[in-house]
Design an enzyme around this catalytic site. Structure first.
Site, mmCIF file in Angstrom:
data_model
loop_
_atom_site.group_PDB
_atom_site.id
_atom_site.type_symbol
_atom_site.label_atom_id
_atom_site.label_comp_id
_atom_site.label_asym_id
_atom_site.label_seq_id
_atom_site.Cartn_x
_atom_site.Cartn_y
_atom_site.Cartn_z
ATOM 1 N N SER A 173 -34.217 -91.475 43.672
ATOM 2 C CA SER A 173 -35.699 -91.285 44.463
ATOM 3 C C SER A 173 -36.920 -91.175 43.196
ATOM 4 C CB SER A 173 -35.606 -90.340 44.645
ATOM 5 O OG SER A 173 -36.652 -89.771 46.066
ATOM 6 N N TYR A 186 -35.877 -80.798 44.477
ATOM 7 C CA TYR A 186 -35.319 -82.274 45.197
ATOM 8 C C TYR A 186 -35.708 -82.846 43.871
ATOM 9 C CZ TYR A 186 -34.713 -86.732 47.421
ATOM 10 O OH TYR A 186 -33.920 -88.185 47.703
#
Length: 305
Positions: A173, A186
């Site tokens: 990501s 995350y």
């Protein structure tokens, strides 16, 4: 080799590699054939994982689908067969559990064969401020988003090393390259995924296993439901990405042995800038592009009853 000779060698190779990169900006690398490859995709029951499964199937690959969602797997399998897949294999696997990963991996090796393209795509997100994040969800984030990568590599990398042939794909990501407000766990897991993939890539180079390739994918928000409610502040600069576009770019990157893929392309400039400006400037730019309040309206994927 003495200091001066090695320095000249490095400078020569540096110039060559830079020129090579410039050439490939104009003349794209030839795409490799993935027909006949055994491709394992985690999180294949929906979203980008499903689309990657369909695209690999249409290219003649044997697809091995992993997910915890049985209904999602069935639908992906059905669509893959409609896309021309000759060999589709589905396995229920909880990637957050090491023993489950090893157990199902052994099944795959016995029933299908040695995986030659491994796509670690499964991911989860908590979406809360760190202090409000339940311990159980923090642990689940780390187990799915990074620990599962360790176990799948342990299971499938040895065969790739033995044959000097394979491809390791990490769907990380943009949050694995910079911190984002309300995404502490995350970001930690995605930073780890990037660092882990880079480290293993260097190990392969050191061992001379040049046939084992690595692709690290760092996209901005993808419109799969995982980040429902999040809004891009300036969509022209950082648009919410459509899954079909992302999947096509990933397939192209894999087939061209591209080591790093950032989406959208504006991220290349933003992250290059991040590495050379002061921290206060980074914080200022984070506010400008919207990463400070991006998660304020976060809802996430709706839970099924």
């Amino acid at each position: 080799m003495n200091f001066f000779l090695e320095t000249f060698k490095v400078i020569g190779l540096l110039v060559y590699y830079l020129l090579e990169s410039l050439v490939f900006l104009v003349v794209p690398r030839r795409k490799k054939n993935v027909s006949g490859e055994i491709v394992l995709i985690t999180g294949a029951g929906n979203g980008v994982g499903r689309l990657l499964s369909l695209k690999f199937a249409s290219l003649g690959a044997t697809v091995v689908l992993w997910d915890i969602n049985q209904e999602g797997l069935k639908e992906t399998s059905r669509l893959a067969r409609e896309n021309g897949a000759v060999r589709v294999h589905c396995y229920i696997c909880d990637c957050s559990k090491r023993q489950d990963v090893y157990r199902v991996a052994d099944q795959v090796k016995k029933e299908v064969g040695d995986v030659s393209i491994l796509v670690n795509n499964a991911g989860v997100v908590t979406g809360k401020r760190f202090i409000d994040s339940p311990d159980s969800l923090v642990e689940k984030t780390m187990e799915v988003n990074i620990m599962a990568h360790f176990w799948t590599y342990k299971a499938f990398l040895p065969a790739m090393i033995a044959s000097n042939h394979g491809h390791l794909v990490s769907i990380a990501s943009s949050a694995g390259l910079t911190g984002v407000n309300q995404l502490s766990d995350y970001c930690a897991s995605k930073f780890a995924a990037v660092g882990f993939a880079e480290s293993v890539d260097l190990e392969m180079r050191y061992l001379g296993k040049t046939g084992v390739k690595t692709t690290i994918v760092c996209p901005y928000i993808i419109n799969t439901g995982m980040f429902d409610g999040c809004r891009a502040k300036w969509p022209s600069l950082l648009p919410t990405l459509e899954p079909e576009y992302v999947a096509e770019k990933i397939i192209t990157a894999i087939r061209r042995d591209q080591e790093i893929l950032l989406l959208p392309r504006s991220l290349y400039f933003l992250f290059a800038l991040k590495n050379i400006v002061p921290v206060k400037v980074c914080a200022l730019l984070a506010g400008y592009v919207g990463s400070l309040n991006m998660m304020d309206s976060f809802k996430g994927r709706a839970k099924k009853d």
